[in-house]
Design a protein around this motif. Sequence first.
Motif, PDB file in Angstrom:
ATOM      1  N   LYS A   4       0.840  -1.215   0.000  1.00 53.82           N
ATOM      2  CA  LYS A   4       0.000   0.000   0.000  1.00 53.82           C
ATOM      3  C   LYS A   4       0.866   1.251   0.000  1.00 53.82           C
ATOM      4  O   LYS A   4       0.589   2.216  -0.706  1.00 53.82           O
ATOM      5  CB  LYS A   4      -0.953   0.004   1.194  1.00 53.82           C
ATOM      6  CG  LYS A   4      -2.169  -0.867   1.018  1.00 53.82           C
ATOM      7  CD  LYS A   4      -3.194  -0.540   2.082  1.00 53.82           C
ATOM      8  CE  LYS A   4      -4.381  -1.461   2.054  1.00 53.82           C
ATOM      9  NZ  LYS A   4      -5.131  -1.469   0.848  1.00 53.82           N
ATOM     10  N   LYS A   5       1.940   1.237   0.794  1.00 56.00           N
ATOM     11  CA  LYS A   5       2.877   2.368   0.812  1.00 56.00           C
ATOM     12  C   LYS A   5       3.553   2.525  -0.552  1.00 56.00           C
ATOM     13  O   LYS A   5       3.744   3.642  -1.022  1.00 56.00           O
ATOM     14  CB  LYS A   5       3.930   2.174   1.905  1.00 56.00           C
ATOM     15  CG  LYS A   5       3.381   2.315   3.307  1.00 56.00           C
ATOM     16  CD  LYS A   5       4.456   2.060   4.343  1.00 56.00           C
ATOM     17  CE  LYS A   5       3.863   2.059   5.750  1.00 56.00           C
ATOM     18  NZ  LYS A   5       4.814   1.594   6.757  1.00 56.00           N
ATOM     19  N   SER A   6       3.878   1.411  -1.174  1.00 61.02           N
ATOM     20  CA  SER A   6       4.502   1.450  -2.498  1.00 61.02           C
ATOM     21  C   SER A   6       3.550   2.040  -3.533  1.00 61.02           C
ATOM     22  O   SER A   6       3.962   2.782  -4.420  1.00 61.02           O
ATOM     23  CB  SER A   6       4.933   0.047  -2.937  1.00 61.02           C
ATOM     24  OG  SER A   6       5.924  -0.456  -2.079  1.00 61.02           O
ATOM     25  N   GLN A   7       2.260   1.715  -3.417  1.00 64.40           N
ATOM     26  CA  GLN A   7       1.277   2.281  -4.343  1.00 64.40           C
ATOM     27  C   GLN A   7       1.139   3.787  -4.134  1.00 64.40           C
ATOM     28  O   GLN A   7       0.985   4.527  -5.100  1.00 64.40           O
ATOM     29  CB  GLN A   7      -0.082   1.598  -4.166  1.00 64.40           C
ATOM     30  CG  GLN A   7      -0.132   0.219  -4.784  1.00 64.40           C
ATOM     31  CD  GLN A   7      -1.507  -0.388  -4.674  1.00 64.40           C
ATOM     32  OE1 GLN A   7      -2.035  -0.578  -3.581  1.00 64.40           O
ATOM     33  NE2 GLN A   7      -2.085  -0.704  -5.801  1.00 64.40           N
ATOM     34  N   SER A   8       1.213   4.241  -2.893  1.00 63.89           N
ATOM     35  CA  SER A   8       1.167   5.683  -2.624  1.00 63.89           C
ATOM     36  C   SER A   8       2.366   6.377  -3.269  1.00 63.89           C
ATOM     37  O   SER A   8       2.228   7.430  -3.890  1.00 63.89           O
ATOM     38  CB  SER A   8       1.169   5.956  -1.123  1.00 63.89           C
ATOM     39  OG  SER A   8      -0.007   5.473  -0.543  1.00 63.89           O
ATOM     40  N   LYS A   9       3.541   5.771  -3.130  1.00 62.69           N
ATOM     41  CA  LYS A   9       4.742   6.324  -3.770  1.00 62.69           C
ATOM     42  C   LYS A   9       4.579   6.313  -5.283  1.00 62.69           C
ATOM     43  O   LYS A   9       4.956   7.261  -5.965  1.00 62.69           O
ATOM     44  CB  LYS A   9       5.985   5.511  -3.378  1.00 62.69           C
ATOM     45  CG  LYS A   9       6.435   5.710  -1.956  1.00 62.69           C
ATOM     46  CD  LYS A   9       7.657   4.849  -1.657  1.00 62.69           C
ATOM     47  CE  LYS A   9       8.021   4.906  -0.189  1.00 62.69           C
ATOM     48  NZ  LYS A   9       9.104   3.967   0.147  1.00 62.69           N
ATOM     49  N   ALA A  10       4.003   5.235  -5.811  1.00 63.80           N
ATOM     50  CA  ALA A  10       3.811   5.112  -7.259  1.00 63.80           C
ATOM     51  C   ALA A  10       2.901   6.213  -7.788  1.00 63.80           C
ATOM     52  O   ALA A  10       3.133   6.762  -8.862  1.00 63.80           O
ATOM     53  CB  ALA A  10       3.233   3.742  -7.603  1.00 63.80           C
TER      54      ALA A  10
END
Length: 144
Positions: A13-19
């Motif tokens: 989920k954090k990676s998707q926010s960064k993405a």
Amino acid sequence: MKLNREKILGFFKKSQSKASVILSDKTKASNTIKDALGKAVSNKGDLEGVWSKLVLLFAVSKDYVNGDYTEIPKRSIIAILGGLVYFLSPIDVIPDFVPVLGFVDDIYILNLVYRQVLKDLEKYKTWKDAQVKFIGNIDGPTAT
């Protein structure tokens, strides 16, 4: 070894926010894809089971960022780029430097992303195949 799915999904989920943030900057998005591709190529042996899926995820994200293919929903491209951001992170649920097991969580996320966007990837493959055929017809010999 049992995976802590909740922890992995939390990191994802954090990676998707960064993405989502990265996607707003074409240069950052292109560099993220290029860096993830470099890491994938360097670790191809460890990624053998997901290699063909990974190649497709790289292709669609590259074509999207370049503006060549924009028919994919934004949520799908964010999921794909989020998977690549997760893959790029050396410190995730199972750090990549851990021998043999280092990519288990990455493979889990990449497979998850692939399944989530499968219908969009099928549409992309149809589009990509049509592009290849069209270019082949332009470049190929003409019958008279």
